[in-house]
Enzyme design. Sequence first.
Site, mmCIF file in Angstrom:
data_model
loop_
_atom_site.group_PDB
_atom_site.id
_atom_site.type_symbol
_atom_site.label_atom_id
_atom_site.label_comp_id
_atom_site.label_asym_id
_atom_site.label_seq_id
_atom_site.Cartn_x
_atom_site.Cartn_y
_atom_site.Cartn_z
ATOM 1 N N SER A 1 -9.812 1.881 2.800
ATOM 2 C CA SER A 1 -8.924 2.614 1.936
ATOM 3 C C SER A 1 -7.880 1.767 1.209
ATOM 4 O O SER A 1 -7.287 2.220 0.241
ATOM 5 C CB SER A 1 -8.216 3.692 2.756
ATOM 6 N N LYS B 1 0.844 -1.201 0.000
ATOM 7 C CA LYS B 1 0.000 0.000 0.000
ATOM 8 C C LYS B 1 0.876 1.246 0.000
ATOM 9 O O LYS B 1 1.919 1.279 0.672
ATOM 10 C CB LYS B 1 -0.901 -0.036 1.237
ATOM 11 N N SER C 1 -9.972 -0.408 7.006
ATOM 12 C CA SER C 1 -9.364 -0.253 5.673
ATOM 13 C C SER C 1 -8.666 -1.484 5.106
ATOM 14 O O SER C 1 -8.289 -1.488 3.939
ATOM 15 C CB SER C 1 -8.370 0.908 5.690
#
Lengths: 483, 97
Positions: A154, A79, A178
């Site tokens: 997210s 990420k 997330s």
Amino acid sequence: MDLMSLTAVELGRKIKAKEVTVEEAVLAAFEQIESKESELNCYVTITKEAALSKAKEIQEKIDNGTLNGPLAGVPVAVKDNMCTTGVLTTCSSKILENFVPTFTAEAVLNLEKAGAVILGKTNMDEFAMGSTTETSHYGATKNPWNTKHVPGGSSGGSAAAVAANECSFALGSDTGGSIRQPSSYCGVTGMKPTYGTVSRYGLIAYGSSLDQIGPIAKDVTDCATILEAIASYDPKDSTSIKRDDYDFTSALVDDVKGMRIGIPKDYMIEGLSPEVKEAIMNAAHLLEQKGAVVEEFDLSLVQYAIPAYYVIACAEASSNLARFDGVKYGYRTPEYNELHEMYKRTRSEGFGPEVKRRIMLGSFVLSSGYYDAYYLKALRTKALIKQAFDKAFEKYDVILGPVAPTTAPEIGSSLSDPIKMYLGDIYTISVNLAGLPGISVPGGFDSNGLPIGVQMIGNCFEEKKIIRAAYAFEQSMNAAGKN
Amino acid sequence: MANIISDETIDYVGILAKLELSPGEKEEAKKDMGRMLDYVDMLNELDTSGVEPMSHVFPVNNVFRDDVVTNGDDRDNITANAPQKKDGAFMVPKTFV
């Protein structure tokens, strides 16, 4: 043989057995990335050259026996809020459009030590603030199951990349859901560990008391294996915890006999889709068939977690994001006369609307005159929520429930009403407030063919219980041919 | 809506947050913040008297180490991403006029 449809552990085993070279695995990943990326947009940055040269290095270490772990040579996506030396790290924000870190996040270092090969950095909601990956400055990510739908957020890029076989596994971060929510929307398995288990060093902070890095993978075995690799005590993270036991894979046993599982009655609220509810009840039934004792109970305070979370997370964000001022790194506005004007313009031009919204709310609730009424009130509520979980875990080993009230919404349908979007976090957020571990496991599909995730929550430091329950459930689903 | 955010409040928050909002953004922000606070006011239904605010879920104490230098001169790395630098230091506009 399609190498990218293998789980990380299966691929690692083939590499170890010399059936597949690391280079072949990495090339297979890039072939998939090149065929899918224009449609899905899972990555912000792709590091093909670096990955291929790393592949050679890892292969040598495997050949000479210095690397022999389960993830050696396995391609991973990270990420884009975790710092990586020499590789652009944007947090999907304009304000970090040119930020190339000179150090690497501890969790990523641990993966490198385990021999995983980094393919690139995945798309996310800007600064991890969002539930859809639509707030990224670099364009939305699409859900691989249906590209009209969001992948969740997210960590939407990480979850979509795993689902689309654009990597063997990925790292995500979870501040209010997330990791678990996009895993649910994309039909993959994602786990948020107990707060303090994985070092936050090098993770660009959103809500420091809530943030935790974890794996997003193809199954429960991969998740346990990856967690074992990334978890470590790290003096560089002052909230890092020295745990007695990091042997998460020992919990991969298909046995839940006598395990006490509670389903909160107050999770069955208006707004929960009947198909999601059915998937949860099916999971309860399957676990019961294997000897678990399942009952419903009142958790209490469920609806208060969302307002408490948004006050706390925004307060911490307003403080954490003060560092982005155009002085030390990142974007600086081209036109300014004096220092304060430079700060203000840099931040106003560099941050997107959702980030600004949360910084402003956070600044407000921390401001003199409102601090007690909002911030301290939220921290008191958090204490009550923690007590409610403590009470629940006196009776139950695992709490079973939905990850999100619905399956993945359509792109463009969420951002116009922030409060409605925040309500979608109702089942994930309290887990962060209480520091608990939680896992999202695929639990079937809705009538539109979109994946439904099932969440299992454990008490602090009891990852093994949720791994065991999730593994047993996964085995039942596989046996029934439902996943 | 119960919480009305005044122009003064939003200007003050803008100063605290170091954000410069256009007139349009300001109106949006007033509405958004008012709605959010209305929602957050739900917490007032809870009796939290006598409950200690919990900033951390685990009993975390200060983490100390011996007072010895462990890091060396890392100036090049630290300034590597600076938008503007001079003589190994971050460069900003004049702060005293």
